[in-house]
Scaffold this motif. Structure first.
Motif, PDB file in Angstrom:
ATOM      1  N   ARG A 148       1.477  10.064   3.438  1.00  0.00           N
ATOM      2  CA  ARG A 148       2.878   9.659   3.583  1.00  0.00           C
ATOM      3  C   ARG A 148       3.032   8.597   4.665  1.00  0.00           C
ATOM      4  O   ARG A 148       3.811   7.646   4.517  1.00  0.00           O
ATOM      5  N   ASP A 155       5.341   0.266   2.893  1.00  0.00           N
ATOM      6  CA  ASP A 155       6.693  -0.250   2.637  1.00  0.00           C
ATOM      7  C   ASP A 155       7.054  -1.347   3.634  1.00  0.00           C
ATOM      8  O   ASP A 155       7.667  -2.357   3.275  1.00  0.00           O
ATOM      9  N   ASP A 193       3.754   7.859  -4.070  1.00  0.00           N
ATOM     10  CA  ASP A 193       4.240   6.649  -3.408  1.00  0.00           C
ATOM     11  C   ASP A 193       3.131   5.608  -3.291  1.00  0.00           C
ATOM     12  O   ASP A 193       3.372   4.408  -3.437  1.00  0.00           O
ATOM     13  N   HIS A 235      12.036   8.946  -8.750  1.00  0.00           N
ATOM     14  CA  HIS A 235      11.288   8.112  -7.812  1.00  0.00           C
ATOM     15  C   HIS A 235      11.954   6.738  -7.743  1.00  0.00           C
ATOM     16  O   HIS A 235      12.062   6.023  -8.744  1.00  0.00           O
TER      17      HIS A 235
END
Length: 339
Positions: A148, A155, A193, A235
């Protein structure tokens, strides 16, 4: 004296604490433990800059099984931090088979006015010893938290690539993205992710490629986004990527504008006020000839705070689109009135 090392030195066996690494500014690294040092890789993945090391084995490479060396290493690190007005980052390294486990802790207090030298050395030694004990545990695994953290850092790198405001060149940002994907997979190879992040990286890299290469990449993007949404229908980025795919792909290749509307509407709902999703939703609504709904979405972009250059660019784009749409509707109304 400082010396500079540029090489990325391979992936660690496991890493945790990427979220503690400052992404910019001066930094003093206080590393403890044994083993080879792929630490450069983790630091470069977050910072995008080569690491500057202090010369001397006791200055930076304090071995946490020797308390006297720890004290000297922390003292030297604190002195270097004071000279550079930099935080001190404690890091532990320990051999794991052919690799090295890495644990990064929060930066140490570095305010010499608020904290005495003795307190800072004591806290640094305690932090380093605890981290080394963690990496020495044969059952330790970086796990989902590490994945994570890598996804969050990824990002940030994507935002830098898209905003074009970061001083680092695109080639460096792409290299960071690849390393973060690899580091995150060490913790959890199934993290959704990170899987969507790899799709996003592929899409960005192929924007300027020849048409056949770009088409193949787009097909992989669609398949990957659909797979991610089967796992998690809510998502955010998978909805956004798939919506964009349906908006840009021609009908002969499977592009469906009504699906673009559905996915980009979901992205705007999930994005909680991020104007990129509202603007994409507006573009999809225009593509299916729903001007009233499109104007409403554009208004949400225009009214949102423009606290970043990229946000301001979206706002200006929404203003232009809104004016053009209103002029078009006025012209159509005028033509009907004359008729």
């Amino acid at each position: 004296m400082l010396k500079q090392k540029h090489a990325v030195r391979g992936l660690p066996a496991a890493v945790e604490g990427l979220e503690h690494i400052p992404d910019r500014g001066p930094l003093v690294v206080l590393a403890g433990g044994d083993g080879r040092r792929p630490l450069d890789t983790a630091l470069f993945a977050v910072r995008g800059r080569p690491t500057r090391w202090l010369d001397g084995p006791e200055a930076l490479h304090a071995l946490a099984h020797d308390e006297a060396v720890v004290v000297r290493g922390v003292e030297d690190a604190m002195a270097a931090a004071d000279r550079a007005s930099a935080p001190v980052l404690p890091v532990a390294l320990w051999p794991a088979g052919r690799g090295t486990r890495i644990a990064v802790g929060p930066v140490l207090p570095h305010d010499p006015v608020r904290y005495s030298t003795r307190d800072r050395v004591r806290s640094g030694g305690a932090a380093l010893t605890a981290l080394v004990e963690r990496t020495r545990n044969p059952e330790w695994s970086a796990g989902p938290c590490s994945a994570r953290a890598a996804a969050d850092q990824l990002d940030r790198v994507f935002e830098a690539l898209l905003s074009r405001t970061d001083p680092l060149p695109d080639s460096t940002l792409y290299a960071q993205a690849v390393l973060l994907l690899d580091l995150g997979r060490l913790g959890d190879p199934h993290n959704i992710d990170l899987r969507v992040g790899r799709l996003r990286l592929t899409a960005l890299r192929n924007e300027t490629r020849p048409r056949p290469v770009k088409a193949a990449a787009l097909w992989r993007l669609r398949a990957g986004a659909e797979e991610a949404l089967r796992q998690d229908p809510n998502h955010l980025m998978a909805n956004y990527l798939l919506g964009r795919w349906h908006l840009s792909a021609p009908g002969l290749l499977g592009g469906r504008r009504y699906l673009a509307v559905a996915h980009l509407k979901a992205a705007e709902r999930l994005g909680r006020g991020d104007t990129r999703y509202a603007l994409g939703h507006a573009e999809a609504l225009l593509a299916v000839d729903r001007p009233t709904a499109a104007l409403s979405a554009l208004e949400r972009v225009i009214e949102a705070p423009a606290d970043h250059p990229r946000t301001e660019r979206r706002r200006q784009s929404a203003i232009r689109m809104s004016r053009a749409l209103q002029l078009s509707r006025s012209a159509s109304s005028g033509a009907r009135g004359k008729g």
